[in-house]
Design a protein around this motif. Structure first.
Motif, short mmCIF file in Angstrom:
data_model
loop_
_atom_site.label_atom_id
_atom_site.label_comp_id
_atom_site.label_asym_id
_atom_site.label_seq_id
_atom_site.Cartn_x
_atom_site.Cartn_y
_atom_site.Cartn_z
N HIS A 162 0.83 -1.20 0.00
CA HIS A 162 0.00 0.00 0.00
C HIS A 162 0.87 1.26 0.00
N ARG A 163 1.92 1.28 0.79
CA ARG A 163 2.85 2.42 0.82
C ARG A 163 3.51 2.63 -0.54
N VAL A 164 3.91 1.53 -1.18
CA VAL A 164 4.54 1.64 -2.50
C VAL A 164 3.56 2.23 -3.51
N ARG A 165 2.32 1.73 -3.50
CA ARG A 165 1.31 2.27 -4.43
C ARG A 165 1.01 3.73 -4.13
N ARG B 293 1.45 6.83 -6.65
CA ARG B 293 0.36 7.75 -6.98
C ARG B 293 0.74 9.19 -6.68
N LEU B 294 1.36 9.41 -5.52
CA LEU B 294 1.77 10.76 -5.16
C LEU B 294 2.83 11.29 -6.13
N VAL C 210 1.10 17.88 -11.47
CA VAL C 210 1.02 19.24 -10.96
C VAL C 210 2.19 20.07 -11.45
N LEU C 211 3.39 19.49 -11.44
CA LEU C 211 4.58 20.20 -11.91
C LEU C 211 4.46 20.55 -13.39
#
Length: 140
Positions: free
Chosen positions: A35-38, A42-43, A50-51
């Motif tokens: 979950h952290r990797v996904r 995503r972030l 956004v950049l």
């Protein structure tokens, strides 16, 4: 130093218990890690979007600012030309009014074409061209 060796030996001899609870904790840990990797992926993708959007908007604003400044400069130049043309138009209007006056036409014809009235004698005297230019600019 012998204590350290004993601790290592003890650790090697201990085996993990493979029961349902241990397996569920390991599966939960793997699930949280995935979950952290996904979430990180995503972030990262969202941050890149956004950049890129920020760069695109910034470049668009910069290009529009440049276009506006160029058009403003062109507008100022055109206004200066307009003023010159309006001055020239007013001078031409005055000249039209003068050319409609018969006395002015007669004076102009006597001066430029050396015409004379009845009984008038024209004498030409040598003079400088600079004085002629100065006189013609004063009369206008």
């Amino acid at each position: 130093m012998s204590l350290k060796r004993d601790n290592k030996a003890e650790k090697r001899e201990v085996t993990s218990i493979r029961n349902d609870y241990v397996r569920s904790v390991e599966v939960e840990g793997e699930r949280k890690k995935a979950h952290r990797v996904r979430l990180f992926r995503r972030l990262t993708v969202f941050g890149l979007l956004v950049l890129m959007t920020t760069i695109w908007v910034g470049s668009t604003i910069y290009a529009q600012t440049q276009t506006i400044s160029e058009k403003e400069q062109l507008r100022e130049e055109t206004l200066l030309k307009l003023e010159e043309v309006e001055k020239q138009q007013s001078q031409l209007g005055e000249q039209i009014l003068l050319l409609n006056d018969e006395e002015y036409l007669a004076k102009l014809a006597r001066k430029d074409y050396f015409l004379s009235d009845e009984g008038e004698i024209i004498f030409t005297t040598p003079h400088d061209e600079k004085k002629d230019e100065e006189n013609s600019t004063k009369e206008e």
